[in-house]
Write a protein that holds these residues in place. Structure first.
Motif, PDB file in Angstrom:
ATOM      1  N   ARG A   1       0.844  -1.198   0.000  1.00 32.79           N
ATOM      2  CA  ARG A   1       0.000   0.000   0.000  1.00 32.79           C
ATOM      3  C   ARG A   1       0.877   1.245   0.000  1.00 32.79           C
ATOM      4  NH1 ARG A   1      -4.830   1.613   4.308  1.00 32.79           N
ATOM      5  NH2 ARG A   1      -4.746   3.858   3.963  1.00 32.79           N
ATOM      6  N   LEU A   2       1.920   1.256   0.810  1.00 33.14           N
ATOM      7  CA  LEU A   2       2.841   2.398   0.849  1.00 33.14           C
ATOM      8  C   LEU A   2       3.430   2.648  -0.537  1.00 33.14           C
ATOM      9  CD1 LEU A   2       5.628   3.105   3.447  1.00 33.14           C
ATOM     10  CD2 LEU A   2       6.157   3.022   1.023  1.00 33.14           C
TER      11      LEU A   2
ATOM     12  N   ALA B   1       7.448  13.957  -0.113  1.00 28.50           N
ATOM     13  CA  ALA B   1       6.772  13.311   1.007  1.00 28.50           C
ATOM     14  C   ALA B   1       7.599  12.148   1.541  1.00 28.50           C
ATOM     15  CB  ALA B   1       5.391  12.813   0.590  1.00 28.50           C
ATOM     16  N   LEU B   2       7.582  12.015   2.862  1.00 30.58           N
ATOM     17  CA  LEU B   2       8.193  10.884   3.549  1.00 30.58           C
ATOM     18  C   LEU B   2       7.078   9.925   3.947  1.00 30.58           C
ATOM     19  CD1 LEU B   2      10.334   9.279   5.159  1.00 30.58           C
ATOM     20  CD2 LEU B   2      10.033  10.941   7.025  1.00 30.58           C
ATOM     21  N   HIS B   3       7.138   8.712   3.447  1.00 34.85           N
ATOM     22  CA  HIS B   3       6.134   7.685   3.719  1.00 34.85           C
ATOM     23  C   HIS B   3       6.718   6.660   4.694  1.00 34.85           C
ATOM     24  CE1 HIS B   3       3.484   8.778   0.209  1.00 34.85           C
ATOM     25  NE2 HIS B   3       4.629   9.359  -0.149  1.00 34.85           N
TER      26      HIS B   3
ATOM     27  N   LEU C   1       5.710   6.935  18.403  1.00 31.87           N
ATOM     28  CA  LEU C   1       6.014   7.324  17.027  1.00 31.87           C
ATOM     29  C   LEU C   1       5.209   8.544  16.598  1.00 31.87           C
ATOM     30  CD1 LEU C   1       7.337   6.888  14.259  1.00 31.87           C
ATOM     31  CD2 LEU C   1       5.534   5.220  13.751  1.00 31.87           C
ATOM     32  N   ARG C   2       3.904   8.533  16.853  1.00 36.79           N
ATOM     33  CA  ARG C   2       3.082   9.659  16.408  1.00 36.79           C
ATOM     34  C   ARG C   2       3.561  10.966  17.031  1.00 36.79           C
ATOM     35  NH1 ARG C   2      -3.429   9.812  15.617  1.00 36.79           N
ATOM     36  NH2 ARG C   2      -3.534  11.920  14.758  1.00 36.79           N
TER      37      ARG C   2
ATOM     38  N   PRO D   1      -3.697   4.454  11.653  1.00 38.58           N
ATOM     39  CA  PRO D   1      -3.516   3.063  12.082  1.00 38.58           C
ATOM     40  C   PRO D   1      -4.106   2.115  11.024  1.00 38.58           C
ATOM     41  CG  PRO D   1      -4.507   4.395  13.818  1.00 38.58           C
ATOM     42  CD  PRO D   1      -4.598   5.189  12.553  1.00 38.58           C
ATOM     43  N   LEU D   2      -3.440   1.001  10.805  1.00 38.48           N
ATOM     44  CA  LEU D   2      -3.897  -0.013   9.861  1.00 38.48           C
ATOM     45  C   LEU D   2      -4.138  -1.333  10.584  1.00 38.48           C
ATOM     46  CD1 LEU D   2      -1.295   0.549   6.971  1.00 38.48           C
ATOM     47  CD2 LEU D   2      -3.556   1.595   7.187  1.00 38.48           C
ATOM     48  N   TYR D   3      -5.110  -2.094  10.085  1.00 37.86           N
ATOM     49  CA  TYR D   3      -5.349  -3.445  10.594  1.00 37.86           C
ATOM     50  C   TYR D   3      -5.512  -3.456  12.118  1.00 37.86           C
ATOM     51  CZ  TYR D   3      -3.193  -3.951   6.019  1.00 37.86           C
ATOM     52  OH  TYR D   3      -2.863  -3.788   4.694  1.00 37.86           O
ATOM     53  N   ARG D   4      -6.402  -2.572  12.589  1.00 38.72           N
ATOM     54  CA  ARG D   4      -6.729  -2.475  14.021  1.00 38.72           C
ATOM     55  C   ARG D   4      -5.498  -2.149  14.875  1.00 38.72           C
ATOM     56  NH1 ARG D   4     -10.153  -7.604  15.699  1.00 38.72           N
ATOM     57  NH2 ARG D   4     -10.484  -6.304  17.545  1.00 38.72           N
ATOM     58  N   GLY D   5      -4.593  -1.391  14.287  1.00 37.79           N
ATOM     59  CA  GLY D   5      -3.402  -0.972  15.021  1.00 37.79           C
ATOM     60  C   GLY D   5      -2.227  -1.903  14.896  1.00 37.79           C
ATOM     61  N   TYR D   6      -2.368  -2.963  14.097  1.00 34.74           N
ATOM     62  CA  TYR D   6      -1.217  -3.848  13.879  1.00 34.74           C
ATOM     63  C   TYR D   6      -0.047  -3.046  13.307  1.00 34.74           C
ATOM     64  CZ  TYR D   6       1.722  -7.620  12.131  1.00 34.74           C
ATOM     65  OH  TYR D   6       2.799  -8.448  11.885  1.00 34.74           O
ATOM     66  N   ALA D   7      -0.364  -2.191  12.334  1.00 35.12           N
ATOM     67  CA  ALA D   7       0.662  -1.330  11.729  1.00 35.12           C
ATOM     68  C   ALA D   7       0.200   0.111  11.791  1.00 35.12           C
ATOM     69  CB  ALA D   7       0.920  -1.748  10.284  1.00 35.12           C
ATOM     70  N   TRP D   8       1.163   1.023  11.746  1.00 37.63           N
ATOM     71  CA  TRP D   8       0.881   2.449  11.644  1.00 37.63           C
ATOM     72  C   TRP D   8       1.476   2.987  10.350  1.00 37.63           C
ATOM     73  CZ3 TRP D   8       2.571   4.107  17.277  1.00 37.63           C
ATOM     74  CH2 TRP D   8       1.560   3.745  18.192  1.00 37.63           C
ATOM     75  N   ARG D   9       0.684   3.805   9.669  1.00 37.49           N
ATOM     76  CA  ARG D   9       1.126   4.427   8.422  1.00 37.49           C
ATOM     77  C   ARG D   9       1.171   5.928   8.639  1.00 37.49           C
ATOM     78  NH1 ARG D   9      -1.944   7.524   5.584  1.00 37.49           N
ATOM     79  NH2 ARG D   9      -1.536   8.025   3.387  1.00 37.49           N
TER      80      ARG D   9
END
Length: 208
Positions: free
Chosen positions: A25-26, A139-141, A174-175, A193-201
């Protein structure tokens, strides 16, 4: 890093695809301008850069890693994919780098960090260095482990214990540090947050 990955690099891509969620996705969201520059910080085996070069064929792709062992694997994979003329690789430190010194241009249009901040001791410094390397409009992803905030507590405890075996530390604040970086460099921040907080984007963007 070489001590950790000297052996793991040979099975890295096959094993990590099951739990390094959000990487593709990134890559699909990088959207560099025509003839723009993409840089991956901590490029590892080159897996992400190969996908980025195919997804954005008009861009120039670059990646660096502190591990010579990983770069050896990355060079072989890039050559095997027939992309050696479109992907430049270098050895460098995520906390102290400049596009001019590594690759010969002044600033990058798209920089990405995929599951690297959880492995870098001075991860705040790595965020700052990447922000400094952004071109106007760039942009930094970032995608990395979240805090599993909407997942069952036993899952969170088990995952964190397992990650600790590989010296991987999800960054709980991180945020906050992304907000600090955004405020200090006049950048906008999009945090999801992605996947219920599993990952952060996150995306930090410099005004054009």
């Amino acid at each position: 890093m070489d001590a950790i990955y000297a052996g793991q690099r040979h099975i890295y891509d096959a094993t990590r695809k099951y739990y390094l969620l959000g990487r593709d996705r990134l890559i699909n969201e990088l959207a560099p301008p025509p003839r723009g520059t993409i840089v991956e910080v901590g490029c590892g085996t080159g897996r992400n850069l190969i996908l980025a070069a195919r997804r954005w064929p008009q861009a120039r792709c670059h990646g660096f890693d502190i591990s010579a062992a990983m770069l050896e694997t990355a060079r072989a994979k890039v050559a095997g994919a027939g992309l050696a003329d479109r992907i430049a690789l270098a050895q460098g430190d995520a906390t102290h780098w400049e596009p001019r010194l590594l690759f010969g241009f002044d600033a990058a249009d798209a920089i990405f960090m995929s599951y690297t901040l959880s492995m870098i001791p001075d991860w705040q410094g790595a965020i700052g260095a990447a922000c400094d390397a952004l071109a106007p409009g760039g942009a930094l992803h970032i995608v990395d482990f979240g805090q599993q905030e909407r997942l069952p507590a036993p899952f969170r405890a088990g995952l964190f214990a397992w990650l600790d075996r590989f010296e991987v530390t999800p960054r709980a604040d991180l945020r906050h540090w992304l907000e600090v970086a955004a405020g200090g460099s006049d950048l906008s921040l999009d945090f999801t947050p992605l996947y219920r907080g599993y990952a952060w984007r996150a995306v930090l963007r410099r005004p054009a």
